[in-house]
Design a protein around this motif. Structure first.
Motif, short mmCIF file in Angstrom:
data_model
loop_
_atom_site.label_atom_id
_atom_site.label_comp_id
_atom_site.label_asym_id
_atom_site.label_seq_id
_atom_site.Cartn_x
_atom_site.Cartn_y
_atom_site.Cartn_z
N ALA A 140 0.82 -1.33 -0.03
CA ALA A 140 0.11 0.00 -0.15
C ALA A 140 0.84 1.34 -0.10
O ALA A 140 1.85 1.61 1.03
N ALA A 141 0.55 2.15 -1.05
CA ALA A 141 1.31 3.40 -1.06
C ALA A 141 0.38 4.39 -1.29
O ALA A 141 -0.83 4.12 -1.76
N VAL A 142 0.72 5.72 -1.14
CA VAL A 142 -0.23 6.96 -1.33
C VAL A 142 0.30 7.73 -2.43
O VAL A 142 1.46 8.10 -2.23
N LEU A 143 -0.36 8.32 -3.42
CA LEU A 143 0.14 9.47 -4.23
C LEU A 143 -0.85 10.52 -3.90
O LEU A 143 -2.25 10.41 -4.27
N GLU A 144 -0.32 11.78 -3.59
CA GLU A 144 -1.31 12.82 -3.12
C GLU A 144 -0.84 14.10 -3.68
O GLU A 144 0.62 14.23 -4.07
N TRP A 145 -1.48 15.21 -3.63
CA TRP A 145 -1.02 16.43 -4.06
C TRP A 145 -2.21 17.53 -3.53
O TRP A 145 -3.20 17.02 -3.10
N GLY A 146 -1.69 18.74 -3.43
CA GLY A 146 -2.86 19.78 -2.93
C GLY A 146 -2.09 20.45 -1.70
O GLY A 146 -0.79 20.23 -1.65
N ASN A 147 -2.91 21.33 -1.21
CA ASN A 147 -2.32 22.27 -0.09
C ASN A 147 -3.06 21.81 1.16
O ASN A 147 -3.83 20.71 1.27
N SER A 148 -2.76 22.51 2.19
CA SER A 148 -3.21 22.19 3.34
C SER A 148 -4.72 22.27 3.67
O SER A 148 -5.39 21.37 4.47
N ALA A 149 -5.23 23.03 2.59
CA ALA A 149 -6.81 23.26 2.64
C ALA A 149 -7.45 22.01 1.89
O ALA A 149 -8.52 21.24 2.46
N ILE A 150 -7.11 21.50 0.72
CA ILE A 150 -7.49 20.48 0.16
C ILE A 150 -6.61 19.75 -0.53
O ILE A 150 -5.60 20.01 -1.09
N ILE A 151 -6.42 18.35 0.09
CA ILE A 151 -5.43 17.35 -0.34
C ILE A 151 -6.12 16.22 -0.97
O ILE A 151 -7.33 15.73 -0.57
N THR A 152 -5.70 15.99 -2.35
CA THR A 152 -6.26 14.61 -2.89
C THR A 152 -5.28 13.63 -2.98
O THR A 152 -4.00 13.54 -2.96
N ALA A 153 -5.70 12.30 -2.45
CA ALA A 153 -4.89 11.29 -2.28
C ALA A 153 -5.62 10.06 -2.89
O ALA A 153 -6.67 9.66 -2.96
#
Length: 554
Positions: free
Chosen positions: A49-62
């Motif tokens: 299991a791994a996670v790919l994420e992006w975004g800032n402190s307000a909205i994060i997509t994972a």
């Protein structure tokens, strides 16, 4: 009977619907059931299991990602973690035009009806040098797609030769399963061990086709009416991708596993519940008092009691009056499943007796009564069985091969109960039948149990009466609803039918407490008035007495 005969005759549903210990000894059904070809899940593990994420402190997509069986692993968290820009490889699948032509020639040679015996065996070798846009890829996350002629190791060798910091592989093998991902193995396309896998020192992960589409449209406003058209025109490009993404090990974060795309839609959420949360739910259920399922209890979602064989059950009413731990669980379920928490039922806990092989749940539909069908059902394994058994089975899947979900503590199984008919109405999905197999254990101890929890997700929010009033009534009994409330609901259903009876019951649950509060307020106000009037009267009497005394003195 052969396996093929079982799969194509009326006997299969009977075999699947009837647990092994119930069959008569004259027929060796144990061995027959063992021959039934299930598709067995889960197939994913926490190690991948791994996670790919992006975004800032307000909205994060994972997004969920699966780590390949070569290159840095999740145990090497520092080596796996990468934060960089995503770049799409050219060519995307690693095969240039000449490579595709060579592969097509190879396929033609394989399909030749009368091959020349003097000719050597046809072969095809994928060039694994740097990609055409290696300058852009250097130091960044290289994005490539699967191809039947190119192995995961070969994709990784191309990305590594291009200077990539990591490789992200998009699974496009089966467009009918856009949420499916798997672990890339250290093998060739023929299944042989590929020694070149030992050369890979960059992280290699896979994401699903749907996840790739989310990544490709990350910078588009989903509420914009032109977003779909813009995404279509851009295709799979970096135009609307985030500037930077982060890849890291999933650890104990919940992750998905796609089981069946449709009829019924089934998927797993690994590690949805932590071990302590599972144990806490079990303790609460035991403290509330679990009772054998002996009859229908429509208020508490027991709709087919004949399907529950020697199963103990309790519904834990908490609604809006939940503990801090329960709130965290509810918020996590809402975040992971995207189903609003207001549409959830409360937890229903089932206890299966391990020593009793006649303790199980026969295959059934989650059609509660009179067409009241939850849009989805969630089954959570709260404990691991001591040995084999306790599997959730789906015998009627539309693809034809039954599905078996093996229990894993903290894992949730979610299936959809409805499909749309031609008129766009939600109707029962006939493929959504499921059951729970008995535990196959030689331990005859009476104090060993297997626990599962259920939650139903409804199209409409659960009524105020059931989220506020009923949990209050259940507080004195630790979450278990008093019998008189259940009997009152049954009376309403008998008098007015399920739909109207439920409506009047809910209104009564709200109206009676409100009436009681108003009555209590009226009593309090009356008492206050009396005291005020009494005080005024006493004051007037005192004033009169003082006046009389003054008159006498004068």
């Amino acid at each position: 009977l052969s396996v093929d005969a079982c799969l194509n005759c009326w006997l299969l549903p009977l075999l699947l619907a009837t647990p092994r210990a119930i069959f008569v000894s004259a027929l060796d059904v144990d061995s027959l059931l063992d021959e039934v070809q299930y598709r067995v899940f889960p197939r994913r593990t926490v190690e991948e299991a791994a996670v790919l994420e992006w975004g800032n402190s307000a909205i994060i997509t994972a997004l969920d990602a699966s780590v390949a069986l070569f290159g840095p692993q999740t145990s090497d968290a520092a080596l796996l973690e990468v934060e960089t820009a995503p770049v799409i490889a050219s060519p995307l699948d690693g095969l240039r035009a000449s490579g595709k032509e060579g592969y097509n020639d190879y396929l033609k040679q394989l399909n030749t009806e009368s091959p020349d015996e003097n000719e050597p065996e046809p072969s095809f070798e994928v060039p694994v040098g740097p990609l055409d846009n290696a300058d852009e890829i250097t130091g960044n996350l290289c994005i490539m797609t699967t191809h039947e002629a190119v192995s995961g190791v070969e994709l990784a060798l191309m990305a590594q030769a291009s200077g990539a910091a990591a490789l992200l592989v998009v699974n496009i093998q089966d467009s009918s399963r856009p949420d499916d991902i798997f672990r890339l193995t250290a093998t060739t396309v023929d299944g042989d061990r590929d020694e070149r896998a030992d050369q890979i020192d960059i992280p290699v992960v896979m994401i699903s086709l749907n996840s790739a589409q989310m990544l490709a449209t990350a910078e588009l406003d989903p509420n914009s009416p032109k977003s779909h058209d813009l995404a279509r025109r851009a295709g799979f490009s970096t135009k609307y991708m985030p500037e930077r993404v982060r890849l890291y090990a999933g650890d104990d974060r919940p992750f998905f596993e796609d089981v069946e795309a449709a009829q019924p839609t089934i998927y797993l959420i690994h590690d949805l519940f932590k071990a302590k949360e599972c144990e806490s739910l079990i303790e609460r259920a035991i403290a509330a008092g679990m009772e054998p399922v002996s009859g229908a209890d429509l208020l508490q979602y027991t709709h087919a009691p004949q399907k529950y064989k020697n199963v103990d059950r309790v519904t834990l009413w908490q609604g809006l009056w939940m503990t801090e731990q329960a709130k965290q669980i509810e918020e996590r379920m809402e975040q992971v499943t995207s189903f609003p928490a207001a549409h959830y039922s409360d937890f229903i806990i089932d206890r299966i007796k391990v020593a009793d092989k006649k303790s199980f749940i026969q295959p059934h539909y989650d059609e509660l009564v009179d067409g009241n069908i939850p849009i989805a059902s969630m089954i959570i394994f709260l404990s691991d069985p001591p040995t084999n058994g306790g599997e959730v089975i789906y015998p009627n899947v539309d693809s034809g091969v039954p599905i078996q979900i093996q229990p894993r503590k903290g894992m949730a199984v979610i299936h959809h109960n409805t499909v749309q008919d031609r008129g766009g109405q939600a109707v029962l999905d006939n493929a959504a039948k499921q059951g729970l197999m008995p535990i196959l254990n030689e331990n005859d101890s009476d104090d060993v149990f297997f626990y599962v929890a259920h939650k139903y997700i409804f199209m409409e929010p659960v009524s105020t009466a059931r989220r506020v009033v009923l949990p209050v009534l259940a507080l004195p009994t630790r979450g278990k609803l008093p019998n008189f409330v259940v009997q009152l609901f049954d009376w309403f259903v008998q008098q007015f039918g399920y739909e109207q009876g439920s409506m009047w019951f809910d209104k009564g649950c709200v109206f009676v407490p409100v009436l009681f509060i108003l009555l209590l307020a009226q009593i309090v106000i009356s008492r206050v008035r009396q005291e005020l009037m009494g005080g005024t009267s006493n004051k007037l009497s005192t004033d009169e007495d003082k006046k009389k005394k003054r008159t006498k003195k004068d």
